[in-house]
Design a protein around this motif. Structure first.
Motif, PDB file in Angstrom:
ATOM      1  N   ARG A 188       0.829  -1.210   0.000  1.00 28.77           N
ATOM      2  CA  ARG A 188       0.000   0.000   0.000  1.00 28.77           C
ATOM      3  C   ARG A 188       0.861   1.257   0.000  1.00 28.77           C
ATOM      4  O   ARG A 188       0.528   2.252  -0.662  1.00 28.77           O
ATOM      5  N   ILE A 189       1.970   1.207   0.731  1.00 29.72           N
ATOM      6  CA  ILE A 189       2.883   2.354   0.755  1.00 29.72           C
ATOM      7  C   ILE A 189       3.409   2.629  -0.651  1.00 29.72           C
ATOM      8  O   ILE A 189       3.427   3.772  -1.123  1.00 29.72           O
ATOM      9  N   ALA A 190       3.802   1.556  -1.330  1.00 33.22           N
ATOM     10  CA  ALA A 190       4.301   1.718  -2.702  1.00 33.22           C
ATOM     11  C   ALA A 190       3.207   2.266  -3.603  1.00 33.22           C
ATOM     12  O   ALA A 190       3.451   3.143  -4.446  1.00 33.22           O
ATOM     13  N   ALA A 191       1.969   1.764  -3.393  1.00 29.74           N
ATOM     14  CA  ALA A 191       0.855   2.221  -4.234  1.00 29.74           C
ATOM     15  C   ALA A 191       0.565   3.699  -4.008  1.00 29.74           C
ATOM     16  O   ALA A 191       0.050   4.380  -4.902  1.00 29.74           O
ATOM     17  N   LEU A 192       0.893   4.190  -2.831  1.00 28.60           N
ATOM     18  CA  LEU A 192       0.690   5.614  -2.545  1.00 28.60           C
ATOM     19  C   LEU A 192       1.810   6.476  -3.135  1.00 28.60           C
ATOM     20  O   LEU A 192       1.816   7.687  -2.960  1.00 28.60           O
ATOM     21  N   GLY A 193       2.772   5.819  -3.779  1.00 31.60           N
ATOM     22  CA  GLY A 193       3.835   6.569  -4.436  1.00 31.60           C
ATOM     23  C   GLY A 193       5.075   6.787  -3.593  1.00 31.60           C
ATOM     24  O   GLY A 193       5.940   7.571  -3.951  1.00 31.60           O
ATOM     25  N   HIS A 194       5.179   6.089  -2.451  1.00 26.81           N
ATOM     26  CA  HIS A 194       6.371   6.215  -1.612  1.00 26.81           C
ATOM     27  C   HIS A 194       7.257   4.991  -1.786  1.00 26.81           C
ATOM     28  O   HIS A 194       6.765   3.893  -2.025  1.00 26.81           O
ATOM     29  N   ASP A 195       8.568   5.216  -1.651  1.00 26.86           N
ATOM     30  CA  ASP A 195       9.502   4.094  -1.649  1.00 26.86           C
ATOM     31  C   ASP A 195       9.465   3.446  -0.269  1.00 26.86           C
ATOM     32  O   ASP A 195       9.862   4.077   0.715  1.00 26.86           O
ATOM     33  N   PRO A 196       8.979   2.204  -0.163  1.00 28.32           N
ATOM     34  CA  PRO A 196       8.861   1.598   1.176  1.00 28.32           C
ATOM     35  C   PRO A 196      10.207   1.305   1.832  1.00 28.32           C
ATOM     36  O   PRO A 196      10.245   0.961   3.014  1.00 28.32           O
ATOM     37  N   TRP A 197      11.293   1.464   1.089  1.00 27.20           N
ATOM     38  CA  TRP A 197      12.621   1.266   1.694  1.00 27.20           C
ATOM     39  C   TRP A 197      13.362   2.581   1.846  1.00 27.20           C
ATOM     40  O   TRP A 197      14.525   2.596   2.249  1.00 27.20           O
ATOM     41  N   GLY A 198      12.691   3.680   1.519  1.00 32.99           N
ATOM     42  CA  GLY A 198      13.237   4.972   1.870  1.00 32.99           C
ATOM     43  C   GLY A 198      14.358   5.433   0.963  1.00 32.99           C
ATOM     44  O   GLY A 198      14.889   4.685   0.150  1.00 32.99           O
ATOM     45  N   ARG A 199      14.689   6.690   1.154  1.00 35.51           N
ATOM     46  CA  ARG A 199      15.769   7.343   0.416  1.00 35.51           C
ATOM     47  C   ARG A 199      16.483   8.275   1.377  1.00 35.51           C
ATOM     48  O   ARG A 199      15.978   8.560   2.457  1.00 35.51           O
ATOM     49  N   ARG A 200      17.627   8.760   0.924  1.00 32.32           N
ATOM     50  CA  ARG A 200      18.390   9.733   1.702  1.00 32.32           C
ATOM     51  C   ARG A 200      17.478  10.781   2.340  1.00 32.32           C
ATOM     52  O   ARG A 200      16.574  11.308   1.696  1.00 32.32           O
ATOM     53  N   PHE A 201      17.732  11.077   3.598  1.00 31.56           N
ATOM     54  CA  PHE A 201      16.895  12.005   4.354  1.00 31.56           C
ATOM     55  C   PHE A 201      17.826  12.911   5.136  1.00 31.56           C
ATOM     56  O   PHE A 201      18.351  12.539   6.182  1.00 31.56           O
ATOM     57  N   ASP A 202      18.067  14.091   4.631  1.00 35.00           N
ATOM     58  CA  ASP A 202      19.065  14.987   5.218  1.00 35.00           C
ATOM     59  C   ASP A 202      18.466  15.874   6.298  1.00 35.00           C
ATOM     60  O   ASP A 202      17.271  16.148   6.294  1.00 35.00           O
ATOM     61  N   GLY A 203      19.329  16.308   7.192  1.00 38.38           N
ATOM     62  CA  GLY A 203      18.968  17.404   8.077  1.00 38.38           C
ATOM     63  C   GLY A 203      18.218  17.019   9.328  1.00 38.38           C
ATOM     64  O   GLY A 203      17.694  17.883  10.027  1.00 38.38           O
ATOM     65  N   ALA A 204      18.144  15.726   9.636  1.00 32.62           N
ATOM     66  CA  ALA A 204      17.459  15.339  10.867  1.00 32.62           C
ATOM     67  C   ALA A 204      18.312  15.719  12.072  1.00 32.62           C
ATOM     68  O   ALA A 204      19.538  15.591  12.053  1.00 32.62           O
ATOM     69  N   THR A 205      17.659  16.179  13.120  1.00 35.91           N
ATOM     70  CA  THR A 205      18.332  16.534  14.363  1.00 35.91           C
ATOM     71  C   THR A 205      18.243  15.346  15.321  1.00 35.91           C
ATOM     72  O   THR A 205      17.193  14.706  15.396  1.00 35.91           O
ATOM     73  N   PRO A 206      19.332  15.071  16.042  1.00 38.53           N
ATOM     74  CA  PRO A 206      19.227  13.998  17.048  1.00 38.53           C
ATOM     75  C   PRO A 206      18.098  14.309  18.035  1.00 38.53           C
ATOM     76  O   PRO A 206      17.916  15.454  18.450  1.00 38.53           O
ATOM     77  N   ILE A 207      17.374  13.256  18.403  1.00 36.25           N
ATOM     78  CA  ILE A 207      16.203  13.457  19.253  1.00 36.25           C
ATOM     79  C   ILE A 207      16.592  14.061  20.604  1.00 36.25           C
ATOM     80  O   ILE A 207      15.865  14.901  21.148  1.00 36.25           O
ATOM     81  N   ALA A 208      17.752  13.684  21.119  1.00 33.40           N
ATOM     82  CA  ALA A 208      18.179  14.252  22.399  1.00 33.40           C
ATOM     83  C   ALA A 208      18.339  15.769  22.282  1.00 33.40           C
ATOM     84  O   ALA A 208      18.019  16.515  23.218  1.00 33.40           O
ATOM     85  N   THR A 209      18.841  16.232  21.141  1.00 33.15           N
ATOM     86  CA  THR A 209      19.002  17.666  20.915  1.00 33.15           C
ATOM     87  C   THR A 209      17.642  18.348  20.840  1.00 33.15           C
ATOM     88  O   THR A 209      17.437  19.434  21.410  1.00 33.15           O
ATOM     89  N   VAL A 210      16.717  17.686  20.154  1.00 38.49           N
ATOM     90  CA  VAL A 210      15.362  18.226  20.061  1.00 38.49           C
ATOM     91  C   VAL A 210      14.742  18.323  21.455  1.00 38.49           C
ATOM     92  O   VAL A 210      14.113  19.324  21.814  1.00 38.49           O
ATOM     93  N   ARG A 211      14.943  17.291  22.243  1.00 39.25           N
ATOM     94  CA  ARG A 211      14.359  17.286  23.592  1.00 39.25           C
ATOM     95  C   ARG A 211      14.913  18.442  24.416  1.00 39.25           C
ATOM     96  O   ARG A 211      14.180  19.086  25.180  1.00 39.25           O
ATOM     97  N   ALA A 212      16.224  18.683  24.280  1.00 40.95           N
ATOM     98  CA  ALA A 212      16.828  19.787  25.034  1.00 40.95           C
ATOM     99  C   ALA A 212      16.206  21.114  24.608  1.00 40.95           C
ATOM    100  O   ALA A 212      15.939  21.991  25.446  1.00 40.95           O
ATOM    101  N   ALA A 213      15.939  21.243  23.308  1.00 39.94           N
ATOM    102  CA  ALA A 213      15.339  22.480  22.807  1.00 39.94           C
ATOM    103  C   ALA A 213      13.897  22.620  23.269  1.00 39.94           C
ATOM    104  O   ALA A 213      13.394  23.729  23.426  1.00 39.94           O
ATOM    105  N   GLY A 214      13.229  21.490  23.492  1.00 41.79           N
ATOM    106  CA  GLY A 214      11.819  21.539  23.853  1.00 41.79           C
ATOM    107  C   GLY A 214      11.584  21.784  25.326  1.00 41.79           C
ATOM    108  O   GLY A 214      10.501  22.217  25.731  1.00 41.79           O
TER     109      GLY A 214
END
Length: 506
Positions: A31-57
RNA sequence: GAGGCUGUAGCUCAGUCGGUAGAGCAGCGGACUUUUAAUCCGUCGGUCCAGGGUUCGAGCCCCUGCAGCCUCACCA
């Protein structure tokens, strides 16, 4: 290979619960593929470590009961879905990366119909990327309010119980990746191990030590009393063994003028397995020209202290059922003095020692007095040492690679560091007299059973010594045991990612 | 290598005296725009580690084997 999409089909008779569970996930993958998404994903830049996000929150905190605040800074995170709770047109995810966990809220209205369809295909264990606003939910939980959802990878297997995780020690070791995801403190323990190794390396590098790499494949294994693993080189048609220690090649490098060298590497010993022994383990050996064993005591303290800081170890650890105070300086006690203190007999009197040993069931017939003494020491003294303790000045007869004390040929300049009854480090003032070394090798080999005399005399090592090795201090530290101590682990298998296990058919 | 303990659904675990195999989670269907191991209703799910034996009948008793854990020995 994903089967053809058949949403809501659940009467497959392919046999077994696991297959049925996997089919449900493969259906979603389709179903994910049928929705037009790659079910195995692609490069995803710019994510912040969750611990850093938590500190900011944290500064945005709102107490429970207040209206939700979903207008904080925009953030992007990526991780694995650990928990999923749906409440009608809202889905809450607990997302984990290696730094921590955070709650994500996906609202049907907020993300729009396309992302909402994708959200309906999420399973525990899937990897997703989230863009959203950082804020706090009505119940007082830090939350990323999703505005966009990127699918980064499907999990086709059912994860372990979301509450208990994996508890079967066998499965934790065989499937360490699952243990790292779900085991209590497992990921942090292995990240601590990595920091410990880095701290050890940095401590040595700062002191002018050069990191080197000796051969793991050798013609004969020397430097320790252990049986090696045998292997074979095909093209050279050559019998080889895996190294059991780093010592003899590092000393060749002292002869070669490198002066301060260390190696942090794997050694292999064909011996029994126990909570303190794995057939392959990580050893540090360090050699410093113009030093001696007291130089190595200072170095050992510096390494343990730096490693403890890196690991975030408290000043007093609970280890092997005891409270261990890691305060420096470590106690230093002479071997004979400790023996006298614990056993209460005169260590210089072989008869008294033999009697004390015999009283504890140690075989004394026809054995060298120093060997009897060593057995007695192991049976009585080791367990008495809780806080880190340098035991110094060993009986020479059990130290074939060690320089003797000036004017006292029966005493070797050696120390072992004991913590909670376990040996953690071993160091010498290195023997650099080639003639004495050859003689000690001969007597040592003469005492070995035929099976082990394949560990032959290393003639090239002796030749190197004849070229002149500077007086030196040398140190060995069992890194796995150091990690055990600093992470309060009671089994070596808890600090080795992939310990050796017997194969099991599946 | 020796002794002890353990092995039941994908995961965590019950299973009485030997008498039809159980629960929670996960999954599937449904309800829910503030959940926290969400909750509620419904539902699917078993090579009881493997192989023998005893028995009318074995998850349970006996034997053998496999794997893990603990203790011991070799080793660090």
């Amino acid at each position: 290979m994903p089967p053809p999409s058949s949403p809501s089909g659940h009467d497959s008779d392919s046999g077994g619960v696991a297959a049925a569970l996997e089919k449900a996930r493969r259906d979603k993958l389709a179903r994910i593929a049928a929705l037009g998404h790659d079910p195995w994903g692609r490069r995803f830049d710019g994510a912040t470590p969750i611990a850093t996000v938590r500190a900011a929150g944290e500064p945005l905190r709102r107490p429970p009961g207040e209206p939700p605040a979903d207008d904080g800074p925009a953030v992007r995170v990526a991780g694995r879905i650990m928990l999923q709770r749906s409440a009608g047109s809202l889905v809450f995810l607990d997302l984990a990366d290696r730094s921590g966990r955070i709650q994500v809220m996906i609202g049907k209205k907020q993300v729009g119909p396309e992302a909402w369809q994708l959200a309906d295909c999420l399973d525990l264990g899937d990897l997703v990327g989230i863009d959203g606003r950082l804020g706090w939910s009505k119940t007082g939980e830090m939350t990323i309010f999703a505005s966009a959802l990127a699918f980064l990878g499907k999990s086709l297997e059912t994860p372990p119980d979301k509450y208990h995780g994996l508890v079967d020690p066998e499965q934790k070791q065989r499937q360490r990746y699952l243990d790292l995801i779900h085991g209590e403190g497992v990921r942090e323990r292995f990240m601590a191990r990595s920091r410990i190794v880095a701290a050890v390396r940095q401590t040595l590098t700062e002191r002018g030590y050069l990191e080197v790499e000796g051969p793991t494949l050798q013609e004969s294994a020397g430097g320790a009393a252990a049986r090696p693993f045998s292997t074979h080189h095909n093209a050279l048609d050559m019998a080889l063994v895996l190294r059991i220690a780093l010592e003899l090649h590092l000393k060749r490098l002292l002869v070669g003028g490198l002066e301060r060298v260390f190696e942090l590497g794997r050694v292999y010993r064909n011996e029994g397995v126990s909570p303190r022994h794995n057939p392959e383990f990580t050893m540090l050996e360090a050699y410093e020209a113009y030093g001696d064993y007291t130089t190595m005591m200072d170095l050992t303290e510096a390494i343990v202290a730096a490693a403890a800081v890196a690991a975030g170890t408290p000043p007093v650890v609970r280890w092997m059922g005891r409270d261990v105070d890691l305060a420096r300086p470590f106690r230093r006690v002479r071997y004979d003095d400790l023996l006298a203190e614990v056993v209460g007999c005169d260590p210089a009197d072989p008869g008294a020692l033999a009697a004390a040993a015999a009283a504890r069931g140690i075989d004394t017939t026809g054995r060298h007095p120093d060997v009897i003494k060593s057995d007695l020491f192991e049976a009585t003294c080791e367990q008495s040492l809780v806080a880190p303790t340098f035991v110094i000045d060993y009986p020479a007869a059990i130290c074939p690679l060690t320089k003797r004390k000036a004017g006292r040929p029966e005493i070797a300049e050696r120390f072992e560091l004991y913590v909670a009854g376990m040996e953690l480090a071993n160091a010498y003032t290195e023997l650099n007299d080639p003639d004495l070394q050859e003689e000690l090798f001969r007597t040592q080999l003469a005492g070995l059973p035929a099976e082990e005399s394949m560990a032959r005399m290393d003639h090239d090592f002796l030749r190197a010594l004849r070229h002149g090795m500077p007086p030196a201090g040398g140190l060995g530290i069992g890194i796995d045991r150091l990690v055990m101590l600093l992470t309060e682990s009671s089994s070596i298998r808890d600090v080795i990612l992939f310990p050796l296990l017997r194969p099991v058919g599946d």
